[in-house]
Structure formats: structure tokens, C-alpha cells
Motif scaffolding. Sequence first.
Motif, mmCIF file in Angstrom:
data_model
loop_
_atom_site.group_PDB
_atom_site.id
_atom_site.type_symbol
_atom_site.label_atom_id
_atom_site.label_comp_id
_atom_site.label_asym_id
_atom_site.label_seq_id
_atom_site.Cartn_x
_atom_site.Cartn_y
_atom_site.Cartn_z
ATOM 1 N N GLY A 171 0.827 -1.197 0.000
ATOM 2 C CA GLY A 171 0.000 0.000 0.000
ATOM 3 C C GLY A 171 0.864 1.250 0.000
ATOM 4 O O GLY A 171 2.090 1.171 -0.050
ATOM 5 N N ALA A 172 0.221 2.402 0.070
ATOM 6 C CA ALA A 172 0.967 3.662 0.066
ATOM 7 C C ALA A 172 1.878 3.753 1.287
ATOM 8 O O ALA A 172 3.040 4.148 1.189
ATOM 9 C CB ALA A 172 -0.014 4.829 0.040
ATOM 10 N N LEU A 203 9.700 5.093 -0.721
ATOM 11 C CA LEU A 203 11.124 4.804 -0.528
ATOM 12 C C LEU A 203 11.764 4.317 -1.823
ATOM 13 O O LEU A 203 12.986 4.297 -1.949
ATOM 14 C CB LEU A 203 11.311 3.736 0.563
ATOM 15 N N GLY A 204 10.923 3.886 -2.779
ATOM 16 C CA GLY A 204 11.440 3.456 -4.084
ATOM 17 C C GLY A 204 11.564 1.954 -4.182
ATOM 18 O O GLY A 204 11.551 1.241 -3.171
ATOM 19 N N TRP A 218 9.201 4.378 -9.312
ATOM 20 C CA TRP A 218 8.684 3.086 -9.757
ATOM 21 C C TRP A 218 8.252 3.091 -11.225
ATOM 22 O O TRP A 218 7.968 2.031 -11.783
ATOM 23 C CB TRP A 218 7.484 2.663 -8.907
ATOM 24 N N ASP A 219 8.138 4.251 -11.844
ATOM 25 C CA ASP A 219 7.612 4.306 -13.207
ATOM 26 C C ASP A 219 8.473 3.462 -14.153
ATOM 27 O O ASP A 219 9.665 3.717 -14.311
ATOM 28 C CB ASP A 219 7.585 5.773 -13.690
ATOM 29 N N GLY A 220 7.866 2.445 -14.773
ATOM 30 C CA GLY A 220 8.574 1.597 -15.727
ATOM 31 C C GLY A 220 9.511 0.579 -15.090
ATOM 32 O O GLY A 220 10.175 -0.176 -15.797
ATOM 33 N N PHE A 221 9.584 0.537 -13.755
ATOM 34 C CA PHE A 221 10.485 -0.421 -13.080
ATOM 35 C C PHE A 221 9.911 -1.837 -13.201
ATOM 36 O O PHE A 221 8.753 -2.079 -12.870
ATOM 37 C CB PHE A 221 10.637 -0.032 -11.604
ATOM 38 N N SER A 222 10.734 -2.769 -13.677
ATOM 39 C CA SER A 222 10.245 -4.140 -13.856
ATOM 40 C C SER A 222 10.334 -4.912 -12.538
ATOM 41 O O SER A 222 11.423 -5.313 -12.114
ATOM 42 C CB SER A 222 11.054 -4.867 -14.928
#
Length: 433
Positions: free
Chosen positions: A119-120, A146-147, A200-204
Motif C-alpha cells: 500500500g501507500a 522509498l522506491g 517506480w515508473d517503468g520499473f520491472s
Amino acid sequence: MPPTTEVVGLTRRPFCFTLTQLGASRMAVTDESGTSRFWSGPAGAGAVLRLIRDGEAVTRAELARRTGLARSTVAQRVDALLDHRLVYEAGGSESTGGRPPTVLAFNHEAGVVLAADLGATHSRLAVSDLAGVPLAEVTQELDIALGPEAVLNWVQDRFTDLLADVSRKPEDVRGVGVGVPGPVSHATGQPVSPPIMPGWDGFSIPGWFAGRYGAPVLVDNDVNIMALGEHWTSWRDVDHLLFIKVGTGIGCGIVADGDIHRGAQGAAGDIGHVRISGHDDVICRCGNVGCLEAVAGGRALARQLTESGVKASHSRDVVRLVREGNPVATRLIREAGRGLGEVLAGCVNFFNPSVIVIGGDIGQVHEQLLAGVREVTFRRSLPLATGDLKTVASQLGDRAGVIGAAIMVIERVLAPDVIDREIQASAESGAAA
Ligand SMILES: [Zn+2]
């Protein structure tokens, strides 16, 4: 990480079945082209397993009747499943005379699944059996911002602990399911421009887990996995269901024709940014005015409470205040229900669900919320659409996501075509040996 981790549930069951002799029945049947042909297809071993899992046919004779296969072929399919420990012989069934036929049962201990509901600000992880039952769980406050590296390292450490808790090895893991609080490309397991997940954008996510478990890693939006968990657990005979998560934000998981509907870009169900009437003075974080989430989401309710002189910083404070009987919080949550009902009335006319399930943090105070939702939904929707409509609270509560993540994986790894390929590959390697 703060040491607030606790094991919240641990169930050990005895290894309660006997297996037929392993290996003796392994065989490969190949045609002229060298392709194995007895295992796969619409009535392959995978389809037989599905019938046994669903309890639709549990003896060899019933399986022959249901599949139209010869009894000798059914026997081969069942031997393959026994060989792979996916089913076991549970004993005789009720019979009117003679030797009772052997009942076959799905072996839900033939591996485990790891599940994470991120969750957030709060995460829940579990190791579950192949029936989707959590064997051990852990929850912790964890900031998704936190990534990916920090969060997934923590997840991986907890997965290791959970496997140890239930005395299982990494090789027993048949799959990993992860839910995240943002839009995801389900096909690739990559978050897509998630607003509250920096980095997180595009992180596999499957790429990060590659090599750690020899098993698939599936990722979906948190609301979709909650919808799946709730549907699978309580409403499997219902084809059209909406699951509404009312937490910090508001989202909707859609079950259409029995499956999760994700839309063209995976953004289906984003009802939090539908505009509701009478709130043109409220600016949403998305930049628009009068969004449902900006009026009725947990963050909005906490802000409104604080402005009224009742201190609240997030959705769980709001829930606590309602439970304590705070009149301001109770009035606000009922109004939030009416705002949600206004949007759901449109959804009901558009989608015609049989069931609307309300979950999420704020959904825990469902009586006050549901009263508002029902009031407006029934007033504003067409009678045909609301005739048999049920609006109910989530049965799984804050475990809907982690159970749904496990179910997502189980349904994939036990799908008939996947089982057929697994059995065929092992038959071919057995024949080559
Ligand atoms: Zn908005």
C-alpha cells in the motif's frame, strides 16, 4: 526498518495424505513427429486437474463422463497428476455396493505462493498454500515512496522469513504475486506513471525478482487484486462485480464475465477522479476540481476533520473516530457514502453489476458508509439495474489484497495449459533420460 514486524497468523497442517508410487507411472507417448500427445488439449491433464480442484468430478469414472475420454486415457491423465503430486487419492467415496471408487483430491500443499500487498504507507505479505489460504503473514508500516530497491529488498527479506516460518524452501515457491498502489501494465509487471510511487515508473518488478525463485512473478494494481480476492472467496458464482476500495484514495476493481477487466491501458476503474456535484471549490491532487477522492477519500476526510477541530492525519484516524462515536466523523463518513453513491449510480447504470463490495480502510466502518451509498445509488440508478443489486462490505477486510495476489498467481500457475506443458516437459525429459 522499524522493528514492528509481527507474524499475525500461522497455521500448520499435517502432511495428511498418501501418494501412489512415484515414477512408476511416468511415461511419454509420442506421435510420428515426436510430439507428446496424450497430455495436452481441452481434455488434457490440466483440464482434469481443474475438474478435480473445482470438485466437479472427483473419481476416474466421473472424469471419464465429464471429459468424454476413454477410461484408460483418464487413468493416464490422473497418473500424471499423481506423479506430479498435484492430486492425491483421498479414499473411497459413498457407494451403494461393491468396492467404493477412489476419490481424488487436489493437493493444495504441492507448493506455496508468495504474496505482497504493497500500500501507500502499509504493506501486508503472506505465504499461502495452493488453495489461497495464508499460512503465515506479516504486516508493517512501509512507505512505498522509498522506491523500488528499498521496498523490494524489504519484501524479499520478509519472504525469506515467511518461508522459514512454515518450513518451506525457495524451490517450493510456485509463483510470486505483488499488488501496488498505482496503475500497472499487468503484461510486463511495470508500474505506469504511478502518482504516489516515485521511482517506480517503468520499473520491472518481475525483472527484480528474476533468478530469486524459479517461478513467475505477477503484478497488478492493488484494487484489482482486492477485487479478485473478494470475488474468488465469496462471490465465485457472480459474473459481474465491482470492488470499491475507499482508503486514502478511492478506486474500483471490475470483475466482468468472471474476469478482472483492466481496460485498454490498465486504467479501468479509476473512479476517484470522477467529478461529483456541489464541490467545485475542492481542488484535487490531479489538478481537476470536485473529484470524488478529493471529497470522500480518507485523506480528504482527515483534512475536513482537522478543519473542524478534530485532529486526524490519515484514513485510519477517521475509522478510529467513527468507531469511537465521534459525531463529526460519523456525519462526514455518511456524506462520503452519498458522494460515492452518486458515482456508483452512474457505474450501476453503465455496467449493471450484481454485487458491489465496499472495502479499504474507510470501508471498515461500512455501516455508516453503506447507508449513504445505498441511499443515493438506489435513488439515482434505474430500477432494472438495482433490482437484484447487492451492496455489501468486504468479507476479507484488509486481507483482500494479499489473498487476491495469491489467487492471481495460483490461477496462472495451475491453468490447464500451464499444467499440460509442465507434465509434457517432464514426460519428454523422462523419455530422453
Ligand atoms: Zn482528481
